[in-house]
Enzyme design. Structure first.
Site, PDB file in Angstrom:
ATOM      1  NE  ARG A  94     -42.740 -29.506  55.306  1.00  0.00           N
ATOM      2  CZ  ARG A  94     -41.908 -28.597  55.713  1.00  0.00           C
ATOM      3  NH1 ARG A  94     -40.647 -28.703  55.444  1.00  0.00           N
ATOM      4  NH2 ARG A  94     -42.347 -27.543  56.359  1.00  0.00           N
ATOM      5  CD  GLN A 130     -47.907 -28.441  48.453  1.00  0.00           C
ATOM      6  OE1 GLN A 130     -48.623 -27.767  47.718  1.00  0.00           O
ATOM      7  NE2 GLN A 130     -46.745 -28.908  48.071  1.00  0.00           N
ATOM      8  CG  ASP A 137     -46.864 -27.527  55.690  1.00  0.00           C
ATOM      9  OD1 ASP A 137     -46.554 -27.301  56.871  1.00  0.00           O
ATOM     10  OD2 ASP A 137     -46.040 -27.892  54.833  1.00  0.00           O
ATOM     11  CB  SER A 192     -45.618 -24.254  54.853  1.00  0.00           C
ATOM     12  OG  SER A 192     -44.782 -25.323  54.546  1.00  0.00           O
ATOM     13  CE1 TYR A 245     -39.326 -30.046  58.025  1.00  0.00           C
ATOM     14  CE2 TYR A 245     -40.108 -32.264  57.524  1.00  0.00           C
ATOM     15  CZ  TYR A 245     -40.360 -30.968  57.920  1.00  0.00           C
ATOM     16  OH  TYR A 245     -41.632 -30.572  58.207  1.00  0.00           O
TER      17      TYR A 245
HETATM   18  P1  NAD Z   1     -36.829 -26.081  58.303  1.00  0.00           P
HETATM   19  O1  NAD Z   1     -37.608 -25.028  59.010  1.00  0.00           O
HETATM   20  O2  NAD Z   1     -36.797 -27.447  58.888  1.00  0.00           O
HETATM   21  O3  NAD Z   1     -35.303 -25.574  58.194  1.00  0.00           O
HETATM   22  C1  NAD Z   1     -34.987 -24.318  57.657  1.00  0.00           C
HETATM   23  C2  NAD Z   1     -33.796 -24.430  56.734  1.00  0.00           C
HETATM   24  O4  NAD Z   1     -32.606 -24.620  57.494  1.00  0.00           O
HETATM   25  C3  NAD Z   1     -33.852 -25.595  55.742  1.00  0.00           C
HETATM   26  O5  NAD Z   1     -33.794 -25.095  54.434  1.00  0.00           O
HETATM   27  C4  NAD Z   1     -32.627 -26.422  56.108  1.00  0.00           C
HETATM   28  O6  NAD Z   1     -32.043 -27.045  54.982  1.00  0.00           O
HETATM   29  C5  NAD Z   1     -31.726 -25.361  56.697  1.00  0.00           C
HETATM   30  N1  NAD Z   1     -30.596 -25.871  57.502  1.00  0.00           N
HETATM   31  C6  NAD Z   1     -30.589 -26.864  58.419  1.00  0.00           C
HETATM   32  N2  NAD Z   1     -29.355 -27.027  58.920  1.00  0.00           N
HETATM   33  C7  NAD Z   1     -28.552 -26.113  58.322  1.00  0.00           C
HETATM   34  C8  NAD Z   1     -27.176 -25.777  58.421  1.00  0.00           C
HETATM   35  N3  NAD Z   1     -26.365 -26.431  59.239  1.00  0.00           N
HETATM   36  N4  NAD Z   1     -26.706 -24.785  57.633  1.00  0.00           N
HETATM   37  C9  NAD Z   1     -27.524 -24.108  56.798  1.00  0.00           C
HETATM   38  N5  NAD Z   1     -28.838 -24.379  56.662  1.00  0.00           N
HETATM   39  C10 NAD Z   1     -29.335 -25.363  57.406  1.00  0.00           C
HETATM   40  O7  NAD Z   1     -37.229 -26.171  56.779  1.00  0.00           O
HETATM   41  P2  NAD Z   1     -38.638 -25.800  56.101  1.00  0.00           P
HETATM   42  O8  NAD Z   1     -38.773 -24.341  55.978  1.00  0.00           O
HETATM   43  O9  NAD Z   1     -39.674 -26.520  56.830  1.00  0.00           O
HETATM   44  O10 NAD Z   1     -38.501 -26.361  54.617  1.00  0.00           O
HETATM   45  C11 NAD Z   1     -37.676 -27.397  54.202  1.00  0.00           C
HETATM   46  C12 NAD Z   1     -37.996 -27.747  52.748  1.00  0.00           C
HETATM   47  O11 NAD Z   1     -39.255 -28.416  52.650  1.00  0.00           O
HETATM   48  C13 NAD Z   1     -38.070 -26.545  51.841  1.00  0.00           C
HETATM   49  O12 NAD Z   1     -37.327 -26.812  50.673  1.00  0.00           O
HETATM   50  C14 NAD Z   1     -39.528 -26.413  51.517  1.00  0.00           C
HETATM   51  O13 NAD Z   1     -39.762 -25.844  50.252  1.00  0.00           O
HETATM   52  C15 NAD Z   1     -39.973 -27.848  51.571  1.00  0.00           C
HETATM   53  N6  NAD Z   1     -41.428 -27.964  51.837  1.00  0.00           N
HETATM   54  C16 NAD Z   1     -42.152 -28.875  51.115  1.00  0.00           C
HETATM   55  C17 NAD Z   1     -43.517 -29.010  51.333  1.00  0.00           C
HETATM   56  C18 NAD Z   1     -44.349 -29.979  50.516  1.00  0.00           C
HETATM   57  O14 NAD Z   1     -43.839 -30.564  49.610  1.00  0.00           O
HETATM   58  N7  NAD Z   1     -45.594 -30.192  50.851  1.00  0.00           N
HETATM   59  C19 NAD Z   1     -44.135 -28.248  52.311  1.00  0.00           C
HETATM   60  C20 NAD Z   1     -43.371 -27.351  53.057  1.00  0.00           C
HETATM   61  C21 NAD Z   1     -42.010 -27.226  52.800  1.00  0.00           C
END
Ligand code: NAD
Length: 375
Positions: free
Chosen positions: A120, A125, A128, A131, A231
């Site tokens: 990430r 990006q 990805d 995403s 994550y």
């Molecule tokens: P994910 O699909 O792995 O998980 C979904 C959500 O579930 C996450 O927000 C996680 O915190 C939440 N979660 C896990 N356990 C939980 C619990 N017990 N109770 C409540 N919530 C819980 O996550 P994702 O959609 O892949 O994204 C994670 C983060 O990464 C986001 O903040 C996103 O903006 C960021 N992101 C960054 C980049 C980058 O920088 N290139 C790219 C994609 C996503």
């Protein structure tokens, strides 16, 4: 190089790993030949002749799988694997957490790139896939919920009286959860949301939803909650119990619950117990986006809509991006093209995988008959 685009064969998989737009770009140098399996784009509303117009030829499944570079959505099935030649580059959602599958890819001699493991970082990006597809899943979860819900989502004032806005709770606010908030907002619902990671609160509020706070008892809990690399990490049982109590009370009042909580490489955390579902209102709809990873909600069943004794609908449809096939394929195909661009010079057509690139290193799962250990 021969680049092959097979038709996906997993049940329910409607997406395709290349579109006429990306085929045109891959064919631009004139140095690479593209073969698309007949019907590969049909479920994404792309007829064969659109691929031909973009510069590909239409071939059999065996020709597409037998190419030098094979662009896939899902990892090759047992039936597909023997049709892929040794040393071929296979790019797709190869499910690197499934050790047996990765071992079988290694034994078949593939050079496998699992896009789930893209780092990430800013440079990755545009590639990805998690995403781009989670965004679609979040949107479609709200659409499915609205469809299953026997009432309006927005508040309406009519001559026959006022209709209340639906109350929506979203648990897990990563990419899918944020899009679910935005979509439910556009439909006029009243939204609350919660996540384990404290950094999400501001994002939730900026989208016009209310933050449901689950306090941390100490610095250790707060530290774990911050997660790693964006994550989440598994939370201690004490925090999970506190969360369950708070969410139980919220669930009694909501009409729609969408859960998206995931922890990479682990079963999805169980956030909603059967007793909480039993306390929900009749007619409430629960969409469990984590169902393929074991589910966030007790009682949700993959690919089924279950109605509980108290009249709550539990929606366990897996692979929601496949229900938005055309756009899911369009975005996925661009992600794949951007990944391929690391190795493929668009103008000269020269092809060389940059082995030292941190993106390439992160996603390479097998090569030369061996599983590549995760660094
Ligand atoms: P994910 O699909 O792995 O998980 C979904 C959500 O579930 C996450 O927000 C996680 O915190 C939440 N979660 C896990 N356990 C939980 C619990 N017990 N109770 C409540 N919530 C819980 O996550 P994702 O959609 O892949 O994204 C994670 C983060 O990464 C986001 O903040 C996103 O903006 C960021 N992101 C960054 C980049 C980058 O920088 N290139 C790219 C994609 C996503």
């Amino acid at each position: 190089m021969l680049i092959g685009i097979p038709r996906e064969t997993r049940p329910g998989e409607t997406r395709v790993a290349a579109t006429p737009e990306t085929v045109k770009k891959m064919a631009a140098s004139g140095k690479h030949e593209l073969v698309v399996a007949s019907g590969a784009g049909t479920a994404s509303s792309i007829p064969d002749d659109h691929y031909v117009a973009a510069g590909a030829r239409i071939g059999s499944a065996a020709e597409a799988l037998g190419a030098d570079i094979v662009l896939k959505v899902r990892g090759p099935s047992e039936a597909e694997l023997p049709q892929i030649k040794k040393g071929a580059l296979v790019i797709g959602l190869l499910n690197p957490f499934d050790k047996a599958a990765v071992e079988s890819y290694a034994q078949a001699g593939l050079t496998g790139f699992a896009l789930e493991w893209l780092p990430r970082i800013t440079r990755a990006q545009t590639m990805d896939v998690l995403s781009s597809q989670a965004n679609i899943a979040g949107y479609k979860a709200v659409m499915v919920a609205a469809n299953e819900y026997g009432r309006f989502m927005p508040m309406l004032m009519t001559a026959a009286g006022t209709v209340k806005a639906a109350r929506v709770l979203i648990l897990g606010v990563g990419v899918a959860g944020l899009q679910a908030i935005a979509t439910a907002k556009r439909l006029g619902a009243v939204i609350e949301a919660s996540d384990v990671r404290p950094s999400v609160k501001d994002q939730v509020e900026s989208l016009g939803a209310k933050w449901v706070d689950v306090p941390y008892a100490n610095d250790e809990e707060r530290k774990i909650a911050e997660g790693v690399g964006g994550y989440a990490r598994p939370m201690p049982p004490e925090w999970m119990a506190r969360q369950a109590e708070i969410i139980h009370e919220r669930c009694k009042t909501v009409d729609v619950l969408i859960t998206t909580a995931l922890i990479p490489g682990r079963p999805a955390p169980k956030l909603i117990k059967a007793e909480t579902v039993a306390a929900m209102k009749p007619g409430a709809v629960v969409v469990d986006l984590a169902v393929e990873q074991g589910g966030n909600v007790e009682g949700s069943v993959q690919d089924k809509i279950v109605t509980t004794a108290n009249g709550v609908k539990l929606v366990g449809l897996a692979n929601l991006p496949a229900y938005v096939a055309a756009d899911a394929s369009a975005l996925y195909a661009r992600n794949v093209l951007n990944f391929l661009a690391l190795s493929l010079d668009a103008k000269s057509g020269a092809f060389a995988v940059p082995r030292d690139d941190e993106i390439v290193k992160a996603v390479l799962i097998c090569e030369n008959g061996q599983v590549v250990p995760r660094g």
